[in-house]
Design an enzyme around this catalytic site. Structure first.
Site, PDB file in Angstrom:
ATOM      1  N   ASN A  10       0.891  -1.297   0.154  1.00  0.00           N
ATOM      2  CA  ASN A  10      -0.166  -0.022   0.019  1.00  0.00           C
ATOM      3  C   ASN A  10       0.755   1.358  -0.054  1.00  0.00           C
ATOM      4  O   ASN A  10       1.550   1.572   1.030  1.00  0.00           O
ATOM      5  CB  ASN A  10      -1.114  -0.086   1.316  1.00  0.00           C
ATOM      6  CG  ASN A  10      -1.649   1.208   1.380  1.00  0.00           C
ATOM      7  OD1 ASN A  10      -1.605   2.309   0.498  1.00  0.00           O
ATOM      8  ND2 ASN A  10      -2.356   1.316   2.605  1.00  0.00           N
ATOM      9  N   LYS A  12       0.202   4.204  -0.410  1.00  0.00           N
ATOM     10  CA  LYS A  12      -0.392   5.389   0.214  1.00  0.00           C
ATOM     11  C   LYS A  12      -0.212   6.568  -0.504  1.00  0.00           C
ATOM     12  O   LYS A  12       0.106   6.439  -1.858  1.00  0.00           O
ATOM     13  CB  LYS A  12       0.022   5.765   1.624  1.00  0.00           C
ATOM     14  CG  LYS A  12      -0.028   4.565   2.418  1.00  0.00           C
ATOM     15  CD  LYS A  12       0.070   4.657   3.900  1.00  0.00           C
ATOM     16  CE  LYS A  12      -0.012   3.433   4.720  1.00  0.00           C
ATOM     17  NZ  LYS A  12       0.030   3.346   6.266  1.00  0.00           N
ATOM     18  N   HIS A  95      -9.513   1.360   5.334  1.00  0.00           N
ATOM     19  CA  HIS A  95      -7.931   1.327   5.875  1.00  0.00           C
ATOM     20  C   HIS A  95      -7.851   2.269   7.342  1.00  0.00           C
ATOM     21  O   HIS A  95      -8.958   3.203   7.090  1.00  0.00           O
ATOM     22  CB  HIS A  95      -6.908   1.814   4.819  1.00  0.00           C
ATOM     23  CG  HIS A  95      -5.723   1.945   5.452  1.00  0.00           C
ATOM     24  ND1 HIS A  95      -5.110   3.061   6.212  1.00  0.00           N
ATOM     25  CD2 HIS A  95      -4.569   0.984   5.415  1.00  0.00           C
ATOM     26  CE1 HIS A  95      -3.886   2.559   6.428  1.00  0.00           C
ATOM     27  NE2 HIS A  95      -3.536   1.503   5.831  1.00  0.00           N
ATOM     28  N   GLU A  97      -6.583   4.974   7.986  1.00  0.00           N
ATOM     29  CA  GLU A  97      -6.297   6.439   7.681  1.00  0.00           C
ATOM     30  C   GLU A  97      -7.518   6.739   6.866  1.00  0.00           C
ATOM     31  O   GLU A  97      -7.878   8.046   7.267  1.00  0.00           O
ATOM     32  CB  GLU A  97      -5.034   6.452   6.815  1.00  0.00           C
ATOM     33  CG  GLU A  97      -3.857   6.399   7.638  1.00  0.00           C
ATOM     34  CD  GLU A  97      -2.616   5.486   6.642  1.00  0.00           C
ATOM     35  OE1 GLU A  97      -2.693   5.604   5.646  1.00  0.00           O
ATOM     36  OE2 GLU A  97      -1.730   5.259   7.233  1.00  0.00           O
ATOM     37  N   GLU A 167      -4.692  -4.467  10.750  1.00  0.00           N
ATOM     38  CA  GLU A 167      -3.915  -3.536  10.863  1.00  0.00           C
ATOM     39  C   GLU A 167      -3.914  -2.878  12.390  1.00  0.00           C
ATOM     40  O   GLU A 167      -4.745  -1.637  12.323  1.00  0.00           O
ATOM     41  CB  GLU A 167      -3.788  -2.630   9.592  1.00  0.00           C
ATOM     42  CG  GLU A 167      -3.738  -3.155   8.528  1.00  0.00           C
ATOM     43  CD  GLU A 167      -3.185  -2.314   7.183  1.00  0.00           C
ATOM     44  OE1 GLU A 167      -2.158  -2.296   6.663  1.00  0.00           O
ATOM     45  OE2 GLU A 167      -3.943  -1.281   7.241  1.00  0.00           O
ATOM     46  N   GLY A 173       2.939   2.573  10.443  1.00  0.00           N
ATOM     47  CA  GLY A 173       3.976   3.786  10.369  1.00  0.00           C
ATOM     48  C   GLY A 173       4.870   3.990  11.639  1.00  0.00           C
ATOM     49  O   GLY A 173       5.183   5.072  11.679  1.00  0.00           O
ATOM     50  N   SER A 212       3.987  -1.969   9.941  1.00  0.00           N
ATOM     51  CA  SER A 212       5.604  -1.983  10.251  1.00  0.00           C
ATOM     52  C   SER A 212       6.129  -3.231   9.517  1.00  0.00           C
ATOM     53  O   SER A 212       7.105  -3.735  10.307  1.00  0.00           O
ATOM     54  CB  SER A 212       5.991  -1.676  11.646  1.00  0.00           C
ATOM     55  OG  SER A 212       5.592  -0.135  11.770  1.00  0.00           O
TER      56      SER A 212
HETATM   57  P1  13P Z   1       3.482   0.522   7.554  1.00  0.00           P
HETATM   58  O1  13P Z   1       3.886  -0.802   6.780  1.00  0.00           O
HETATM   59  O2  13P Z   1       4.299   1.949   6.783  1.00  0.00           O
HETATM   60  O3  13P Z   1       3.530   0.685   8.942  1.00  0.00           O
HETATM   61  O4  13P Z   1       1.959   0.828   6.846  1.00  0.00           O
HETATM   62  C1  13P Z   1       0.936  -0.232   7.092  1.00  0.00           C
HETATM   63  C2  13P Z   1      -0.278   0.069   6.200  1.00  0.00           C
HETATM   64  O5  13P Z   1      -1.131   0.841   6.754  1.00  0.00           O
HETATM   65  C3  13P Z   1      -0.700  -0.531   5.115  1.00  0.00           C
HETATM   66  O6  13P Z   1      -1.762  -0.477   4.799  1.00  0.00           O
END
Ligand code: 13P
Length: 254
Positions: A10, A12, A95, A97, A167, A173, A212
Site C-alpha cells: 500500500n 499510500k 484502511h 487512515e 492492521e 507507520g 511496520s
Molecule cells: P506501514 O507498513 O508503513 O506501517 O503501513 C501499514 C499500512 O498501513 C498498510 O496498509
C-alpha cells in the site's frame, strides 16, 4: 490446507511518476515467478502505469479507496466500475487512515465494500484497534464491530472475494510491529469470528497483517498459521524491499 502468502504493498500518498517508473524497471528486471501472491496499490493517478507494466506479470493492482456509488455527482471520488474498467483487480476498504482522517464509519464502508464487489472488484477489508483500545482490553470487541458492521449484508459468494487485513493502528507507520504471537492470536480470533458469525469459510479466508512489516520481521509473521501475508506500507515503496518480502513469502513453509 495451506493458503498462498500474499504480499500487497500500500503505497499510500507517496511516489512521483519517476519513482513509479524506477520501481517498475527494478521489479521487471527481477524474476517474478515467486510462489506468493503479489499486489500493489499506488495512488489512483498512477494506477494505469502500474496496470500496463504489471498486469501480464501476474502482479495484482489495487486501488487504495473507491466510491460507494458506481457513477454520479461525487466530485473527487473514484468509481469502482471505472476502476474495474481500466484493469484494477481489487480495492482497499476501511484502511485506518480512511477511518480516522476521512471519518469513514461503518455505514459508508459497508456501502463501499458492497459496491466494489458488485462492480467485480475484489475487496481487502481492513480492521484494527487503537493503542488505547488495546490497553483497555477492547481489541476483540472493536474488531467484532468493524467486521460485523462493515461486511453486513454481503452474500456468502461475495464474501469469498473479500480478503481481511488486520492492521493494529498503533503499529502503522510507527516501526512498532505486533509480535508474531500477538498478531497470530488476533488473526486466530478473526478467523473464528468471521466463520462462526459471518459465513466466511474458516480455512479459505485470507487474513493479512499490516503494521511496520519489513524484511527483517516478515519471516516470523508469515510463518504463523493464521497469518496469510502482509499489507505493507513503508517497506513496499522500495522495489528491493518489496521483492525481498516476496522472496521471504516464497520461502515460508507452514
Ligand atoms: P506501514 O507498513 O508503513 O506501517 O503501513 C501499514 C499500512 O498501513 C498498510 O496498509
Amino acid at each position: 490446507m495451506s493458503r498462498i502468502i500474499h504480499v500487497y504493498g500500500n503505497w499510500k500518498m507517496n511516489h512521483l511518476k519517476s519513482d513509479v517508473i524506477n520501481f517498475i524497471s527494478k521489479l521487471s528486471e527481477s524474476v517474478i515467478e515467486l510462489d506468493c501472491k503479489q499486489g500493489v496499490c499506488p495512488q489512483s493517478i498512477h494506477l494505469s502505469m502500474i496496470i500496463e507494466a504489471f498486469a501480464k506479470k501476474g502482479i495484482l493492482v489495487g486501488s487504495q479507496n473507491c466510491s460507494h456509488e458506481a457513477f454520479g455527482a461525487f466530485t473527487g471520488d473514484n468509481s469502482p466500475q471505472a476502476l474495474k474498467d481500466i484493469g484494477v483487480n481489487f480495492t482497499l476498504v476501511g484502511h485506518s487512515e480512511r477511518r480516522s482522517i476521512f471519518n469513514e464509519g461503518h455505514e459508508i464502508l459497508n456501502l463501499k465494500a458492497k459496491k466494489a464487489l458488485e462492480c467485480n472488484l475484489d475487496v481487502v477489508f481492513c480492521v484494527g484497534e487503537t493503542l488505547e483500545e488495546r490497553e483497555n482490553n477492547k481489541t476483540f470487541d472493536v474488531l467484532k464491530e468493524q467486521l460485523a458492521e462493515g461486511l453486513k449484508g454481503i452474500s456468502k459468494s461475495d464474501l469469498s472475494r473479500v480478503i481481511l487485513a488486520y492492521e493494529p493502528v498503533w503499529a502503522i507507520g510507527t516501526g512498532k510491529v505486533a509480535t508474531p504471537m500477538q498478531a497470530e492470536e488476533t488473526h486466530q480470533f478473526i478467523r473464528k469470528f468471521v466463520s462462526e458469525e459471518l459465513e466466511f469459510i474458516a480455512e479459505d479466508v485470507f487474513i493479512l497483517y499490516g503494521g511496520s512489516v519489513k524484511p527483517s520481521n516478515a519471516k516470523g509473521l508469515f510463518e504463523m498459521a493464521n497469518i496469510d501475508g502482509g499489507l505493507v506500507g513503508g517497506a513496499s515503496l522500495k522495489a528491493e524491499d518489496y521483492l525481498e518480502l516476496c522472496k521471504i513469502a516464497d520461502r515460508t513453509m507452514k
